[in-house]
Design a protein around this motif. Structure first.
Motif, PDB file in Angstrom:
ATOM      1  N   ARG A  77     -21.216  -8.452 -40.860  1.00 23.25           N
ATOM      2  CA  ARG A  77     -20.765  -7.790 -42.089  1.00 23.25           C
ATOM      3  C   ARG A  77     -20.897  -8.711 -43.297  1.00 23.25           C
ATOM      4  O   ARG A  77     -21.246  -8.276 -44.399  1.00 23.25           O
ATOM      5  CB  ARG A  77     -19.315  -7.326 -41.945  1.00 23.25           C
ATOM      6  CG  ARG A  77     -19.162  -6.125 -41.028  1.00 23.25           C
ATOM      7  CD  ARG A  77     -17.718  -5.703 -40.902  1.00 23.25           C
ATOM      8  NE  ARG A  77     -17.140  -5.311 -42.183  1.00 23.25           N
ATOM      9  CZ  ARG A  77     -15.855  -4.991 -42.345  1.00 23.25           C
ATOM     10  NH1 ARG A  77     -15.036  -5.020 -41.331  1.00 23.25           N
ATOM     11  NH2 ARG A  77     -15.405  -4.641 -43.528  1.00 23.25           N
ATOM     12  N   LEU A  78     -20.609 -10.002 -43.086  1.00 26.65           N
ATOM     13  CA  LEU A  78     -20.764 -10.981 -44.171  1.00 26.65           C
ATOM     14  C   LEU A  78     -22.216 -11.036 -44.624  1.00 26.65           C
ATOM     15  O   LEU A  78     -22.509 -11.071 -45.829  1.00 26.65           O
ATOM     16  CB  LEU A  78     -20.293 -12.369 -43.695  1.00 26.65           C
ATOM     17  CG  LEU A  78     -20.525 -13.535 -44.663  1.00 26.65           C
ATOM     18  CD1 LEU A  78     -19.705 -13.362 -45.941  1.00 26.65           C
ATOM     19  CD2 LEU A  78     -20.184 -14.880 -44.011  1.00 26.65           C
ATOM     20  N   LYS A  79     -23.135 -11.035 -43.653  1.00 30.17           N
ATOM     21  CA  LYS A  79     -24.570 -11.091 -43.982  1.00 30.17           C
ATOM     22  C   LYS A  79     -24.997  -9.835 -44.757  1.00 30.17           C
ATOM     23  O   LYS A  79     -25.686  -9.930 -45.763  1.00 30.17           O
ATOM     24  CB  LYS A  79     -25.382 -11.221 -42.688  1.00 30.17           C
ATOM     25  CG  LYS A  79     -26.847 -11.563 -42.905  1.00 30.17           C
ATOM     26  CD  LYS A  79     -27.531 -11.809 -41.563  1.00 30.17           C
ATOM     27  CE  LYS A  79     -29.030 -11.973 -41.697  1.00 30.17           C
ATOM     28  NZ  LYS A  79     -29.456 -13.225 -42.346  1.00 30.17           N
ATOM     29  N   ARG A 106     -17.917  -9.751 -37.589  1.00 30.81           N
ATOM     30  CA  ARG A 106     -17.536 -10.178 -38.941  1.00 30.81           C
ATOM     31  C   ARG A 106     -18.702 -10.834 -39.664  1.00 30.81           C
ATOM     32  O   ARG A 106     -18.955 -10.554 -40.835  1.00 30.81           O
ATOM     33  CB  ARG A 106     -16.389 -11.189 -38.872  1.00 30.81           C
ATOM     34  CG  ARG A 106     -15.086 -10.598 -38.437  1.00 30.81           C
ATOM     35  CD  ARG A 106     -14.059 -11.710 -38.253  1.00 30.81           C
ATOM     36  NE  ARG A 106     -12.976 -11.256 -37.407  1.00 30.81           N
ATOM     37  CZ  ARG A 106     -12.465 -11.968 -36.401  1.00 30.81           C
ATOM     38  NH1 ARG A 106     -12.936 -13.174 -36.114  1.00 30.81           N
ATOM     39  NH2 ARG A 106     -11.478 -11.482 -35.692  1.00 30.81           N
ATOM     40  N   LEU A 107     -19.408 -11.723 -38.952  1.00 31.87           N
ATOM     41  CA  LEU A 107     -20.502 -12.447 -39.609  1.00 31.87           C
ATOM     42  C   LEU A 107     -21.657 -11.510 -39.936  1.00 31.87           C
ATOM     43  O   LEU A 107     -22.351 -11.708 -40.930  1.00 31.87           O
ATOM     44  CB  LEU A 107     -20.969 -13.621 -38.739  1.00 31.87           C
ATOM     45  CG  LEU A 107     -19.939 -14.750 -38.596  1.00 31.87           C
ATOM     46  CD1 LEU A 107     -20.463 -15.853 -37.695  1.00 31.87           C
ATOM     47  CD2 LEU A 107     -19.533 -15.332 -39.948  1.00 31.87           C
ATOM     48  N   TRP A 128     -16.198 -12.346 -33.965  1.00 27.67           N
ATOM     49  CA  TRP A 128     -16.885 -13.142 -34.994  1.00 27.67           C
ATOM     50  C   TRP A 128     -18.299 -12.626 -35.236  1.00 27.67           C
ATOM     51  O   TRP A 128     -18.797 -12.643 -36.357  1.00 27.67           O
ATOM     52  CB  TRP A 128     -16.906 -14.627 -34.628  1.00 27.67           C
ATOM     53  CG  TRP A 128     -15.682 -15.358 -35.079  1.00 27.67           C
ATOM     54  CD1 TRP A 128     -14.792 -16.025 -34.293  1.00 27.67           C
ATOM     55  CD2 TRP A 128     -15.193 -15.499 -36.430  1.00 27.67           C
ATOM     56  NE1 TRP A 128     -13.787 -16.565 -35.062  1.00 27.67           N
ATOM     57  CE2 TRP A 128     -14.010 -16.261 -36.367  1.00 27.67           C
ATOM     58  CE3 TRP A 128     -15.641 -15.050 -37.670  1.00 27.67           C
ATOM     59  CZ2 TRP A 128     -13.261 -16.586 -37.508  1.00 27.67           C
ATOM     60  CZ3 TRP A 128     -14.893 -15.367 -38.810  1.00 27.67           C
ATOM     61  CH2 TRP A 128     -13.734 -16.124 -38.727  1.00 27.67           C
ATOM     62  N   ASP A 129     -18.969 -12.189 -34.163  1.00 23.59           N
ATOM     63  CA  ASP A 129     -20.316 -11.620 -34.333  1.00 23.59           C
ATOM     64  C   ASP A 129     -20.280 -10.435 -35.300  1.00 23.59           C
ATOM     65  O   ASP A 129     -21.118 -10.316 -36.188  1.00 23.59           O
ATOM     66  CB  ASP A 129     -20.894 -11.170 -32.985  1.00 23.59           C
ATOM     67  CG  ASP A 129     -21.280 -12.346 -32.103  1.00 23.59           C
ATOM     68  OD1 ASP A 129     -21.544 -13.436 -32.649  1.00 23.59           O
ATOM     69  OD2 ASP A 129     -21.306 -12.180 -30.872  1.00 23.59           O
TER      70      ASP A 129
END
Lengths: 102, 142
Positions: A93-95, A90-91, A87-88
Protein backbone atom coordinates in the motif's frame (compact mmCIF):
# COMPACT_ATOMS: atom_id res chain seq x y z
CA UNK A 1 2.68 -24.62 20.14
CA UNK A 2 1.84 -24.02 23.79
CA UNK A 3 3.48 -27.31 24.77
CA UNK A 4 6.62 -26.38 22.87
CA UNK A 5 6.77 -22.95 24.39
CA UNK A 6 6.04 -24.15 27.91
CA UNK A 7 8.78 -26.74 27.46
CA UNK A 8 11.47 -24.22 26.53
CA UNK A 9 10.24 -21.69 29.10
CA UNK A 10 12.10 -23.61 31.81
CA UNK A 11 15.87 -22.95 32.19
CA UNK A 12 16.72 -26.58 33.09
CA UNK A 13 14.97 -27.87 30.00
CA UNK A 14 16.78 -25.34 27.82
CA UNK A 15 20.03 -26.60 29.34
CA UNK A 16 19.03 -30.19 28.47
CA UNK A 17 18.37 -29.16 24.87
CA UNK A 18 21.75 -27.43 24.76
CA UNK A 19 23.44 -30.56 26.11
CA UNK A 20 21.74 -32.70 23.49
CA UNK A 21 22.67 -30.25 20.77
CA UNK A 22 26.32 -30.52 21.83
CA UNK A 23 26.25 -34.34 22.08
CA UNK A 24 23.54 -36.37 20.45
CA UNK A 25 22.23 -39.64 21.87
CA UNK A 26 22.76 -39.29 25.59
CA UNK A 27 21.31 -41.51 28.28
CA UNK A 28 20.04 -40.22 31.62
CA UNK A 29 23.32 -41.43 33.07
CA UNK A 30 25.27 -39.29 30.58
CA UNK A 31 23.15 -36.23 31.32
CA UNK A 32 22.93 -36.39 35.11
CA UNK A 33 26.49 -35.14 35.91
CA UNK A 34 25.72 -31.87 34.10
CA UNK A 35 22.81 -31.02 36.39
CA UNK A 36 22.55 -30.24 40.07
CA UNK A 37 19.49 -32.41 40.58
CA UNK A 38 18.48 -36.01 41.03
CA UNK A 39 18.08 -38.40 38.16
CA UNK A 40 14.35 -38.54 38.96
CA UNK A 41 13.98 -34.78 38.64
CA UNK A 42 15.88 -34.83 35.36
CA UNK A 43 13.65 -37.63 34.06
CA UNK A 44 10.59 -35.46 34.71
CA UNK A 45 12.09 -32.64 32.64
CA UNK A 46 12.92 -35.08 29.85
CA UNK A 47 9.31 -36.30 29.91
CA UNK A 48 8.06 -32.75 29.34
CA UNK A 49 10.49 -32.33 26.45
CA UNK A 50 9.42 -35.65 24.95
CA UNK A 51 5.74 -34.76 25.19
CA UNK A 52 6.52 -31.52 23.32
CA UNK A 53 8.38 -33.66 20.76
CA UNK A 54 11.54 -31.63 21.30
CA UNK A 55 13.37 -34.72 22.51
CA UNK A 56 13.09 -38.16 20.97
CA UNK A 57 14.21 -41.23 22.91
CA UNK A 58 15.33 -44.50 21.43
CA UNK A 59 15.85 -47.70 23.36
CA UNK A 60 19.14 -49.35 22.51
CA UNK A 61 20.11 -52.37 24.55
CA UNK A 62 19.57 -51.46 28.17
CA UNK A 63 19.82 -47.74 27.55
CA UNK A 64 17.39 -45.06 26.54
CA UNK A 65 19.22 -42.61 24.31
CA UNK A 66 17.91 -39.07 23.89
CA UNK A 67 18.37 -36.77 20.97
CA UNK A 68 17.21 -33.28 20.11
CA UNK A 69 14.40 -32.82 17.61
CA UNK A 70 14.37 -29.14 16.61
CA UNK A 71 11.38 -29.52 14.27
CA UNK A 72 8.70 -28.17 16.68
CA UNK A 73 10.68 -24.95 17.09
CA UNK A 74 9.68 -24.16 13.51
CA UNK A 75 6.21 -23.57 14.92
CA UNK A 76 7.56 -20.41 16.49
CA UNK A 77 8.42 -19.20 13.00
CA UNK A 78 4.92 -20.11 11.87
CA UNK A 79 3.59 -17.98 14.71
CA UNK A 80 5.42 -15.05 13.10
CA UNK A 81 4.00 -15.59 9.60
CA UNK A 82 0.82 -13.47 9.97
CA UNK A 83 2.89 -10.53 11.26
CA UNK A 84 5.14 -10.88 8.24
CA UNK A 85 2.21 -11.05 5.83
CA UNK A 86 0.75 -7.89 7.40
CA UNK A 87 3.94 -5.99 6.53
CA UNK A 88 3.74 -7.24 2.94
CA UNK A 89 0.27 -5.75 2.67
CA UNK A 90 1.23 -2.45 4.30
CA UNK A 91 4.37 -1.98 2.21
CA UNK A 92 2.45 -2.77 -0.93
CA UNK A 93 0.00 0.00 0.00
CA UNK A 94 2.90 2.35 0.76
CA UNK A 95 4.34 1.66 -2.71
CA UNK A 96 0.99 2.28 -4.37
CA UNK A 97 0.59 5.49 -2.39
CA UNK A 98 4.08 6.85 -3.16
CA UNK A 99 4.36 5.79 -6.78
CA UNK A 100 0.74 6.19 -7.76
CA UNK A 101 0.47 9.92 -7.17
CA UNK A 102 3.46 11.15 -9.11
CA UNK B 1 12.65 -14.14 15.53
CA UNK B 2 12.46 -11.16 13.26
CA UNK B 3 10.79 -9.87 10.15
CA UNK B 4 12.88 -8.33 7.39
CA UNK B 5 11.45 -6.65 4.31
CA UNK B 6 13.03 -4.76 1.44
CA UNK B 7 11.18 -2.54 -0.98
CA UNK B 8 12.45 -0.49 -3.92
CA UNK B 9 10.65 2.77 -4.56
CA UNK B 10 11.04 5.24 -7.45
CA UNK B 11 10.77 8.31 -5.21
CA UNK B 12 13.64 9.88 -3.20
CA UNK B 13 14.22 9.15 0.53
CA UNK B 14 12.83 12.58 1.55
CA UNK B 15 9.50 11.64 0.01
CA UNK B 16 9.46 8.20 1.68
CA UNK B 17 10.50 9.74 4.99
CA UNK B 18 7.49 11.99 4.97
CA UNK B 19 5.16 9.08 4.13
CA UNK B 20 6.39 7.06 7.12
CA UNK B 21 6.51 9.90 9.68
CA UNK B 22 3.75 12.43 8.88
CA UNK B 23 0.42 11.30 10.46
CA UNK B 24 -1.48 12.86 7.55
CA UNK B 25 0.44 10.64 5.14
CA UNK B 26 0.60 7.55 7.36
CA UNK B 27 -3.19 7.26 7.23
CA UNK B 28 -2.99 6.99 3.44
CA UNK B 29 -1.43 3.53 3.67
CA UNK B 30 -1.14 2.33 7.27
CA UNK B 31 -3.67 3.04 10.08
CA UNK B 32 -6.98 4.90 9.93
CA UNK B 33 -5.76 7.46 12.47
CA UNK B 34 -2.28 8.31 13.67
CA UNK B 35 -0.51 10.59 16.11
CA UNK B 36 3.28 10.76 16.19
CA UNK B 37 5.49 12.98 18.32
CA UNK B 38 8.53 12.77 16.06
CA UNK B 39 11.46 12.95 18.48
CA UNK B 40 13.31 10.35 20.55
CA UNK B 41 11.03 9.33 23.42
CA UNK B 42 7.99 10.87 21.74
CA UNK B 43 4.74 8.95 22.22
CA UNK B 44 2.11 8.26 19.62
CA UNK B 45 -0.48 5.79 18.44
CA UNK B 46 -1.97 4.11 15.40
CA UNK B 47 -5.66 3.41 15.31
CA UNK B 48 -7.75 1.15 13.11
CA UNK B 49 -11.53 1.19 12.99
CA UNK B 50 -11.82 -2.57 13.38
CA UNK B 51 -8.76 -3.21 15.54
CA UNK B 52 -8.55 -0.31 17.96
CA UNK B 53 -5.49 1.57 19.09
CA UNK B 54 -1.87 0.46 19.21
CA UNK B 55 0.55 2.70 21.07
CA UNK B 56 4.03 3.48 19.81
CA UNK B 57 7.09 5.34 20.99
CA UNK B 58 9.71 6.99 18.80
CA UNK B 59 13.25 5.84 19.55
CA UNK B 60 15.49 7.30 16.85
CA UNK B 61 14.94 10.04 14.27
CA UNK B 62 17.60 10.68 11.62
CA UNK B 63 15.86 12.23 8.61
CA UNK B 64 15.69 11.13 5.90
CA UNK B 65 17.44 7.81 6.35
CA UNK B 66 16.84 6.23 9.73
CA UNK B 67 13.73 5.85 11.90
CA UNK B 68 13.14 3.51 14.84
CA UNK B 69 9.99 3.08 16.84
CA UNK B 70 8.72 0.72 19.52
CA UNK B 71 5.35 -0.79 18.85
CA UNK B 72 3.47 -1.63 22.06
CA UNK B 73 1.47 -4.82 21.84
CA UNK B 74 -0.39 -4.63 25.10
CA UNK B 75 -3.21 -2.12 25.14
CA UNK B 76 -3.61 -2.51 28.88
CA UNK B 77 -0.16 -0.97 29.39
CA UNK B 78 0.03 1.61 26.60
CA UNK B 79 3.70 2.59 26.88
CA UNK B 80 5.22 -0.54 28.40
CA UNK B 81 8.43 -1.32 26.51
CA UNK B 82 8.44 -4.86 27.93
CA UNK B 83 5.73 -5.88 25.49
CA UNK B 84 6.97 -3.91 22.51
CA UNK B 85 8.47 -4.94 19.22
CA UNK B 86 11.02 -2.65 17.58
CA UNK B 87 10.42 -1.40 14.05
CA UNK B 88 13.47 -0.05 12.26
CA UNK B 89 13.31 1.78 8.93
CA UNK B 90 16.40 2.42 6.81
CA UNK B 91 16.10 4.47 3.63
CA UNK B 92 18.99 4.34 1.17
CA UNK B 93 19.07 6.58 -1.92
CA UNK B 94 19.61 4.82 -5.26
CA UNK B 95 21.64 6.32 -8.18
CA UNK B 96 18.49 6.88 -10.24
CA UNK B 97 16.78 9.02 -7.62
CA UNK B 98 14.81 6.26 -5.92
CA UNK B 99 14.98 4.65 -2.50
CA UNK B 100 15.71 1.23 -1.10
CA UNK B 101 13.54 0.82 1.99
CA UNK B 102 14.65 -1.77 4.53
CA UNK B 103 12.30 -2.65 7.34
CA UNK B 104 13.23 -4.85 10.29
CA UNK B 105 10.85 -5.74 13.11
CA UNK B 106 12.37 -7.52 16.12
CA UNK B 107 11.32 -8.36 19.67
CA UNK B 108 8.79 -11.08 18.92
CA UNK B 109 10.54 -13.47 21.28
CA UNK B 110 10.05 -10.89 24.03
CA UNK B 111 6.39 -10.69 23.19
CA UNK B 112 5.98 -14.46 23.13
CA UNK B 113 7.87 -14.79 26.39
CA UNK B 114 5.65 -12.17 27.97
CA UNK B 115 2.58 -14.12 26.87
CA UNK B 116 4.06 -17.24 28.46
CA UNK B 117 4.88 -15.40 31.64
CA UNK B 118 1.38 -13.97 31.92
CA UNK B 119 0.05 -17.51 31.81
CA UNK B 120 2.23 -18.39 34.76
CA UNK B 121 4.89 -20.40 33.02
CA UNK B 122 8.02 -20.27 35.07
CA UNK B 123 10.50 -18.45 32.92
CA UNK B 124 13.34 -16.01 33.20
CA UNK B 125 12.20 -13.59 30.56
CA UNK B 126 15.55 -12.34 29.31
CA UNK B 127 17.15 -15.77 29.18
CA UNK B 128 14.22 -17.25 27.32
CA UNK B 129 14.36 -14.46 24.77
CA UNK B 130 18.10 -14.98 24.25
CA UNK B 131 17.54 -18.70 23.90
CA UNK B 132 14.75 -18.39 21.35
CA UNK B 133 16.72 -15.88 19.32
CA UNK B 134 19.72 -18.21 19.42
CA UNK B 135 17.92 -21.42 18.46
CA UNK B 136 15.92 -19.75 15.72
CA UNK B 137 19.07 -18.32 14.20
CA UNK B 138 20.60 -21.81 14.38
CA UNK B 139 17.50 -23.28 12.76
CA UNK B 140 17.61 -20.74 9.97
CA UNK B 141 21.24 -21.64 9.26
CA UNK B 142 20.84 -25.40 9.29
Amino acid sequence: MDAVFAAVADPTRREILDQLRAHDEQSIKDLTPHFAMTRQALTKHLDVLERADLVVAEVRGRERLHRLNPEPLQELDAWLAPYSAAWDRRLSRLKDYLEGRQ
Amino acid sequence: MKIEKRLELNVPPERVWSAITDPGELVQWFPDRAEVDLRPGGNGFFEWENHGRDYMRVVLVEPPTHLVWKWMNDNSAPYDDAVATTVEWTLTPTPNGGTILDLVETGFATQKAHEANTRGWNSELGELVDYLDKVLVLEAKS
